[in-house]
Write an enzyme that holds these catalytic residues in place. Structure first.
Site, PDB file in Angstrom:
ATOM      1  N   HIS B 122       0.968  19.034 -27.161  1.00  8.53           N
ATOM      2  CA  HIS B 122       0.016  18.992 -28.502  1.00  8.53           C
ATOM      3  C   HIS B 122      -1.276  19.710 -28.190  1.00  8.53           C
ATOM      4  O   HIS B 122      -2.030  19.382 -27.247  1.00  8.53           O
ATOM      5  CB  HIS B 122       0.119  17.861 -29.369  1.00  8.53           C
ATOM      6  CG  HIS B 122      -0.643  17.985 -30.747  1.00  8.53           C
ATOM      7  ND1 HIS B 122      -1.942  18.017 -30.837  1.00  8.53           N
ATOM      8  CD2 HIS B 122      -0.048  18.121 -31.833  1.00  8.53           C
ATOM      9  CE1 HIS B 122      -2.073  17.799 -32.322  1.00  8.53           C
ATOM     10  NE2 HIS B 122      -0.925  18.005 -32.646  1.00  8.53           N
ATOM     11  N   ASP B 199       0.065  10.841 -23.994  1.00 10.85           N
ATOM     12  CA  ASP B 199      -0.219  11.147 -25.546  1.00 10.85           C
ATOM     13  C   ASP B 199       0.882  10.311 -26.136  1.00 10.85           C
ATOM     14  O   ASP B 199       1.930  10.995 -26.098  1.00 10.85           O
ATOM     15  CB  ASP B 199      -0.209  12.372 -25.750  1.00 10.85           C
ATOM     16  CG  ASP B 199      -0.241  12.856 -27.118  1.00 10.85           C
ATOM     17  OD1 ASP B 199      -0.273  11.818 -27.798  1.00 10.85           O
ATOM     18  OD2 ASP B 199      -0.145  14.096 -27.517  1.00 10.85           O
ATOM     19  N   GLN B 202       3.779  10.575 -30.595  1.00 10.04           N
ATOM     20  CA  GLN B 202       4.967  10.789 -31.551  1.00 10.04           C
ATOM     21  C   GLN B 202       5.932   9.740 -30.709  1.00 10.04           C
ATOM     22  O   GLN B 202       7.261   9.882 -31.001  1.00 10.04           O
ATOM     23  CB  GLN B 202       5.606  12.001 -31.114  1.00 10.04           C
ATOM     24  CG  GLN B 202       4.896  13.162 -31.615  1.00 10.04           C
ATOM     25  CD  GLN B 202       4.978  13.103 -33.119  1.00 10.04           C
ATOM     26  OE1 GLN B 202       5.874  12.550 -33.732  1.00 10.04           O
ATOM     27  NE2 GLN B 202       4.149  14.078 -33.585  1.00 10.04           N
ATOM     28  N   LYS B 225       0.395   7.868 -38.221  1.00  5.41           N
ATOM     29  CA  LYS B 225       2.173   8.202 -37.641  1.00  5.41           C
ATOM     30  C   LYS B 225       2.832   6.948 -37.637  1.00  5.41           C
ATOM     31  O   LYS B 225       3.969   6.993 -37.135  1.00  5.41           O
ATOM     32  CB  LYS B 225       1.958   9.062 -36.503  1.00  5.41           C
ATOM     33  CG  LYS B 225       1.307  10.385 -36.705  1.00  5.41           C
ATOM     34  CD  LYS B 225       1.749  11.219 -35.495  1.00  5.41           C
ATOM     35  CE  LYS B 225       0.799  12.567 -35.241  1.00  5.41           C
ATOM     36  NZ  LYS B 225       0.890  13.410 -36.253  1.00  5.41           N
ATOM     37  N   CYS B 363       1.272  22.742 -33.548  1.00  2.03           N
ATOM     38  CA  CYS B 363       0.115  22.652 -32.783  1.00  2.03           C
ATOM     39  C   CYS B 363       0.439  22.654 -31.426  1.00  2.03           C
ATOM     40  O   CYS B 363      -0.182  22.117 -30.455  1.00  2.03           O
ATOM     41  CB  CYS B 363      -0.675  21.285 -33.200  1.00  2.03           C
ATOM     42  SG  CYS B 363      -1.296  21.168 -34.832  1.00  2.03           S
TER      43      CYS B 363
END
Lengths: 154, 410
Positions: B122, B199, B202, B225, B363
């Site tokens: 991302h 990261d 997700q 999220k 993104c």
């Protein structure tokens, strides 16, 4: 049926958009230094097109475009080329401001926009306004550049 | 197994809402998620009952706000298996990744060092590293993806050498939804003394996270999220690393004392990173969100999403007009296109049918090189989605023709 009557039929308007999307007019670029070119890339979506125009003697002689773009963006730019080629810069600017008025949901002159009135529904989908104006902003930029060039030469 | 019908009752956004006069089908959970009433009530409780600033009040409601705020650090510690003092509150995963780059990267990197990332990252896990590379003279290099778009251990090992000081990868990528082998990446990177930044935007909301098991050095994720409020997120860091990092922002709450000569004594981590009044209600809401998810069980959520993902992929593959780019995805993310229709046109049609999906390049702009398509539609699932939601998507896709896409403007 008169042309104007046809342009009131949603089925016809739909077909017009589809036709301009599937068979976009002036959808190629030329390598000719007398053409000015604008690269228009949307910040919020993927539309990424080049618009080029040949402006001479205060008249838009030719417009071409190419690039990655959605239906609305491709169809609207294709219609723009048909509407503006052969017009003086003053006429073109009036058509452009009428088109923006339509897309913004304001009062506009239907006569002036011909087939482009098929895109009037875009005013109800705010997220697509950028798609419907990206090519138009491109030619507007080229007209402004041409006028600035002209002014600086005088 | 999940009792989805009961879960759905907790979410006001799922109580019979419509979009374009069709029942709302929300499949854009990769972008953000709906909030259960437990989270909303917690945020409201701060506004309605205990509004006050934290860490400086001498009165009862301020004390209550303090306790509620600090409690979240303990909840998150349980949620990802770390110590509470290793939890830094930020405004979201992007802020956390920027903090990793500026507070850790800037201190640790010098000329010709390498930051290793992938083409599937991302923007928030790419752009801060570009800038840090520019400032330090370090270089950004890429772990080549496999043909399918995954990070393989072989490719990672081949890309690794002594020059690599930082490895920054998504534990689940946001377009293709593949799970990265984070544990092995950490093991190999640590042999070279490199720091691993994960990261987790997700992955953390969708599956169990155990930072001790992974042994990662830094982990970023967002509250919104994972059914929590927007504007709040976490940077987890191994305590030693957090102590070595320099805060990129200073101010009230980050220092213990300073004088007119400019001598500043910063607080210990995590407080030195939390200058200024934080998003108190957001942190409290995040606490409620993490508790809600833990009550259901992250393993249960992961299993449920996997099953639903398999169903969605199977149903999509039956459609002649659809191309799926990640049929073997590991999470609830499906990337696809309707043949010969630009993704935004198709998403616009799905919108007219009440179905919310995302179109574009999500993104992850450099992934375009890899996928060889400029853009895709992304449908992303969560614990409150059902087979009926998938069916609604499939039904809408069956009628997704270019004529109907244009028809949405009439």
């Amino acid at each position: 049926m008169m042309v104007n009557e046809l342009l009131k039929d949603p089925m016809v308007l739909r077909e017009i958009i589809l036709d301009h999307y599937e068979y976009p007019r002036h959808h190629h670029l030329v390598e000719d230094e007398s053409y000015h070119q604008a690269h228009m890339a949307s910040e919020s979506c993927i539309d990424d097109i080049h618009v080029q125009a040949l402006i001479k003697d205060n008249i838009i002689q030719d417009i071409n475009f190419e690039g990655v773009a959605c239906t609305i963006s491709t169809a609207s730019t294709s219609m723009m080329t048909e509407l503006l080629i052969g017009k003086t810069l003053e006429e073109a600017k009036e058509i452009i401001s009428n088109y923006y008025a339509m897309i913004d949901g304001r009062e506009y002159d239907e006569e002036m926009l011909n087939e482009a009135i098929s895109l009037q529904g875009v005013s109800k989908q705010a997220n697509r306004i950028k798609c419907a104006t990206i090519g138009w902003h491109g030619i507007e930029q080229l007209i402004n550049e041409s006028e600035e060039d002209h002014d600086s030469k005088e | 197994m999940l009792d989805v019908e009961t879960i759905k009752k907790d979410f006001p956004m799922l109580n019979g809402k419509t979009m374009n006069d069709k029942p709302l089908v929300y499949l854009d959970n990769g972008a953000t998620t709906f909030k259960p009433k437990q989270v909303i009530e917690t945020v409201n409780h701060f506004y309605n009952d205990i509004t006050s600033n934290i860490h400086r009040g001498d009165y009862e409601i301020a004390y209550k706000a303090d306790v509620a705020y600090d409690h979240c650090r303990e909840t998150i510690a349980k949620f990802i298996n770390c110590e509470p003092k290793e939890v830094v509150f930020t405004s979201g995963a992007s802020a956390s990744l920027n903090m990793a780059a500026y507070s850790c990267g800037l201190c640790k990197l010098k000329k010709d060092d390498v930051i290793l990332i992938t083409e599937a990252e991302h923007a928030s896990n790419v752009l801060p590293w570009f800038r840090v590379a520019e400032k330090t003279g370090a270089k950004v290099e890429y772990i080549p993806l496999t043909q399918e778009g995954r990070i393989s251990i072989e490719n990672f090992e081949a890309a690794m050498d002594e020059r690599v000081r930082i490895v920054a990868v998504a534990s689940v990528t946001n377009v293709l939804g593949y799970i990265a082998p984070v544990k092995q990446i950490c093991e190999i990177a640590h042999k070279y003394g490199a720091i691993v930044v994960v990261d987790g935007a997700q992955s953390v909301p969708h599956m169990p996270t155990d930072v001790k098991e992974w042994d990662c050095d830094l982990l970023a994720f967002s509250g919104h999220k994972m059914i929590g409020p927007s504007g709040v997120g976490v940077l987890y860091g191994k305590y030693q690393i957090l102590q070595e990092m320099e805060p990129m922002m200073l101010g009230g709450g980050a220092n213990s004392r300073f004088d007119v000569c400019g001598n500043v004594l910063l607080k210990e981590a995590p407080f030195k990173f939390e200058a200024g009044t934080p998003n108190i209600e957001g942190v409290m809401g995040l606490d409620a969100a993490a508790q809600y998810l833990m009550n259901i069980g992250m393993a249960n959520i992961a299993e449920y999403e996997k099953e639903l993902h398999a169903y969605m992929t199977k149903e999509l593959s039956k459609l002649d007009n659809v191309i799926v780019y990640n049929p073997n995805g590991d999470s609830g993310i499906v990337a696809f296109n309707v043949k010969d229709i630009f993704s935004q046109d198709a998403a616009g049609y799905l919108n007219s049918q009440g179905v919310a999906v995302r179109s574009g390049n999500h993104c992850a702009k450099i992934l375009v090189n890899f996928l060889k398509v400029s853009d895709t539609i992304r449908a992303s699932l969560y614990l409150y989605n059902t087979k009926a939601d998938v069916d609604a998507l499939i039904e809408a896709l069956k009628t997704c023709t270019i004529e109907n896409c244009i028809g949405t403007f009439f």
